[in-house]
Design a protein around this motif. Structure first.
Motif, PDB file in Angstrom:
ATOM      1  N   GLU A  53       0.314  -1.509  -0.270  1.00 33.52           N
ATOM      2  CA  GLU A  53      -0.110  -0.070   0.081  1.00 33.52           C
ATOM      3  C   GLU A  53       1.090   1.693  -0.642  1.00 33.52           C
ATOM      4  OE1 GLU A  53      -3.766   1.655   2.542  1.00 33.52           O
ATOM      5  OE2 GLU A  53      -3.210  -0.359   2.944  1.00 33.52           O
TER       6      GLU A  53
ATOM      7  N   ARG B   3       1.945   2.578  -3.336  1.00 33.52           N
ATOM      8  CA  ARG B   3       0.965   2.977  -3.681  1.00 33.52           C
ATOM      9  C   ARG B   3       0.891   2.971  -5.016  1.00 33.52           C
ATOM     10  NH1 ARG B   3       2.200  10.070  -2.328  1.00 33.52           N
ATOM     11  NH2 ARG B   3       3.211   8.867  -0.083  1.00 33.52           N
TER      12      ARG B   3
ATOM     13  N   ARG C  55      -1.982   2.388  -7.167  1.00 40.50           N
ATOM     14  CA  ARG C  55      -2.906   2.995  -8.246  1.00 40.50           C
ATOM     15  C   ARG C  55      -2.034   4.351  -8.413  1.00 40.50           C
ATOM     16  NH1 ARG C  55      -6.143   3.588  -3.137  1.00 40.50           N
ATOM     17  NH2 ARG C  55      -7.941   2.224  -3.151  1.00 40.50           N
ATOM     18  N   THR C  56      -0.602   3.852  -8.768  1.00 39.60           N
ATOM     19  CA  THR C  56       0.089   4.947  -9.461  1.00 39.60           C
ATOM     20  C   THR C  56       0.687   4.306 -10.565  1.00 39.60           C
ATOM     21  OG1 THR C  56       2.299   5.620  -8.151  1.00 39.60           O
ATOM     22  CG2 THR C  56       0.521   6.574  -7.536  1.00 39.60           C
TER      23      THR C  56
ATOM     24  N   ASN D  63       7.553   7.234  -5.072  1.00 40.16           N
ATOM     25  CA  ASN D  63       6.538   7.276  -3.567  1.00 40.16           C
ATOM     26  C   ASN D  63       6.949   6.555  -2.513  1.00 40.16           C
ATOM     27  OD1 ASN D  63       4.865   7.404  -5.847  1.00 40.16           O
ATOM     28  ND2 ASN D  63       4.132   5.503  -5.662  1.00 40.16           N
TER      29      ASN D  63
ATOM     30  N   ASP E 233       7.492   9.110   0.715  1.00 39.08           N
ATOM     31  CA  ASP E 233       6.261   8.997   1.943  1.00 39.08           C
ATOM     32  C   ASP E 233       7.218   9.270   3.045  1.00 39.08           C
ATOM     33  OD1 ASP E 233       5.658   7.128   4.150  1.00 39.08           O
ATOM     34  OD2 ASP E 233       4.097   6.014   2.823  1.00 39.08           O
TER      35      ASP E 233
ATOM     36  N   ASP F 216       2.873  14.456   6.471  1.00 38.47           N
ATOM     37  CA  ASP F 216       2.007  13.635   6.803  1.00 38.47           C
ATOM     38  C   ASP F 216       1.726  13.375   8.098  1.00 38.47           C
ATOM     39  OD1 ASP F 216       2.210  13.300   3.931  1.00 38.47           O
ATOM     40  OD2 ASP F 216       3.492  11.058   4.210  1.00 38.47           O
TER      41      ASP F 216
ATOM     42  N   PRO G  27      -4.283   7.488   1.347  1.00 45.54           N
ATOM     43  CA  PRO G  27      -4.292   5.961   1.050  1.00 45.54           C
ATOM     44  C   PRO G  27      -3.130   6.357   2.250  1.00 45.54           C
ATOM     45  CG  PRO G  27      -3.917   6.862  -0.745  1.00 45.54           C
ATOM     46  CD  PRO G  27      -4.637   8.250  -0.043  1.00 45.54           C
TER      47      PRO G  27
ATOM     48  N   ARG H  60      -0.065   6.124   4.652  1.00 50.66           N
ATOM     49  CA  ARG H  60       1.874   6.854   4.607  1.00 50.66           C
ATOM     50  C   ARG H  60       1.813   6.078   5.927  1.00 50.66           C
ATOM     51  NH1 ARG H  60      -1.226   8.936   0.892  1.00 50.66           N
ATOM     52  NH2 ARG H  60      -0.185  10.943   0.324  1.00 50.66           N
TER      53      ARG H  60
ATOM     54  N   ASN I  66      -4.844  15.298  -6.599  1.00 54.39           N
ATOM     55  CA  ASN I  66      -4.258  14.262  -5.325  1.00 54.39           C
ATOM     56  C   ASN I  66      -3.656  15.750  -4.264  1.00 54.39           C
ATOM     57  OD1 ASN I  66      -2.413  12.571  -3.867  1.00 54.39           O
ATOM     58  ND2 ASN I  66      -1.092  13.670  -4.329  1.00 54.39           N
TER      59      ASN I  66
ATOM     60  N   ARG J 257      -7.833   6.914  -9.195  1.00 53.06           N
ATOM     61  CA  ARG J 257      -8.271   6.138  -9.416  1.00 53.06           C
ATOM     62  C   ARG J 257      -8.559   6.276 -11.022  1.00 53.06           C
ATOM     63  NH1 ARG J 257     -12.806   3.365  -6.731  1.00 53.06           N
ATOM     64  NH2 ARG J 257     -13.744   4.672  -8.873  1.00 53.06           N
TER      65      ARG J 257
END
Length: 291
Positions: A9, A12, A14-15, A58, A62, A71, A77, A79, A190, A271
């Protein structure tokens, strides 16, 4: 210790369309070039470079955002650092490993294509790290969308076409502009979601600079660009209009943005923007190959 699920997760997933789409459409652009030999074995290597870079950036984001406290109140999602699921050092190491994989695969392409690609690769890795890393990250100054457009649009598409064929044509450049616009739209969505937390933490993204209403307009404008490109590519082949099959997905992606959604309600926009990009790239690649 973060679990395997949390690490996935944190990457990420979705990227990932941002990494896959440019390579796919570049393959189509390469195949459409007349009187050109395509070196097909380089395509999966280029895909590995792209995937390793996006996962690396990503994890890098993070880590850098986590140690800055950006964050701490983030909506969205998981972090890894911000949530305390993983230590900053382990997330930084994960980023470095991903960048190393991209560097090795990129070196293979450079050795077999052109040595100056080493410089391009080094700039890409530096751009990935300093997006939120370093003392003056450019992502905190509103340049994130430009960087995404350049690295995951122009460089990724044109670079892939070049390593496959040793040249870039106008079709490849047009596809690069389209994919770069899609990728930038993902980041805009985003950053619209994160305007409140970014403003509070001092992260001055483009969305923070433009404000909520204009940022939402920018998202719509960026989503329109690829379909203009689809029509323009008719000069190459009428089959380019296959890219228009992604329009309903793009319309759906923009729906939460048009509806003035906030926070978690904007996650479907990220998404679906990525999905629209992937569908447009696959359909356009097929069209160029058929043409």
């Amino acid at each position: 210790m973060a679990t395997a699920t949390q690490w996935i997760e944190g990457a990420r997933p979705r990227t990932l369309p941002n990494a896959i789409a440019p390579v796919v459409v570049a393959i189509g652009a390469a195949a459409a070039m007349a009187d050109t030999t395509v070196t097909w074995w380089k395509a999966p290597v280029a895909l590995l470079v792209s995937l390793a870079l996006i996962v690396g950036v990503n994890y890098s984001n993070d880590y850098s955002d986590g140690i800055r406290g950006t964050d701490d109140e983030r909506v969205g999602p998981l972090r890894l650092v911000g949530s305390g699921a993983a230590s900053p050092g382990s997330v930084r190491t994960a980023a470095v490993v991903c960048f190393a994989i991209a560097a090795v695969a990129g070196l293979v392409l450079a050795v077999t294509t052109a040595w100056w690609l080493v410089v391009v690769g080094a700039v890409c890795i530096a751009g990935a790290w300093f997006y939120t890393g370093g003392t003056k990250p450019y992502g905190y100054s509103g340049f994130g969308e430009i960087a995404v457009f350049v690295f995951f649009g122009l460089v990724a598409v044109c670079g892939t076409q070049f390593v496959l064929t040793d040249r870039v044509d106008l079709t490849g450049l047009a596809c690069a502009i389209a994919v770069g616009s899609f990728s930038s739209a993902v980041l805009v969505a985003n950053n619209i979601r994160d305007i409140p937390s970014d403003t509070e933490s001092g992260k001055i993204t483009l969305a923070v600079r433009l404000g909520d209403p204009r940022s939402r307009g920018l998202h719509a404008a960026l989503l329109a660009v690829p379909f203009v490109v689809s029509v323009a590519l008719v000069l190459q082949t009428p089959w380019s209009l296959l890219g228009l099959v992604a329009f309903p997905l793009a319309w759906k992606a923009n729906a939460p943005v048009r509806a003035r959604a906030h926070g978690l309600a904007l996650i479907p926009a990220l998404r679906d923007t990525g999905l629209a990009m992937l569908v447009w790239s696959v359909a356009t690649a097929v069209g160029l190959i058929l043409g």
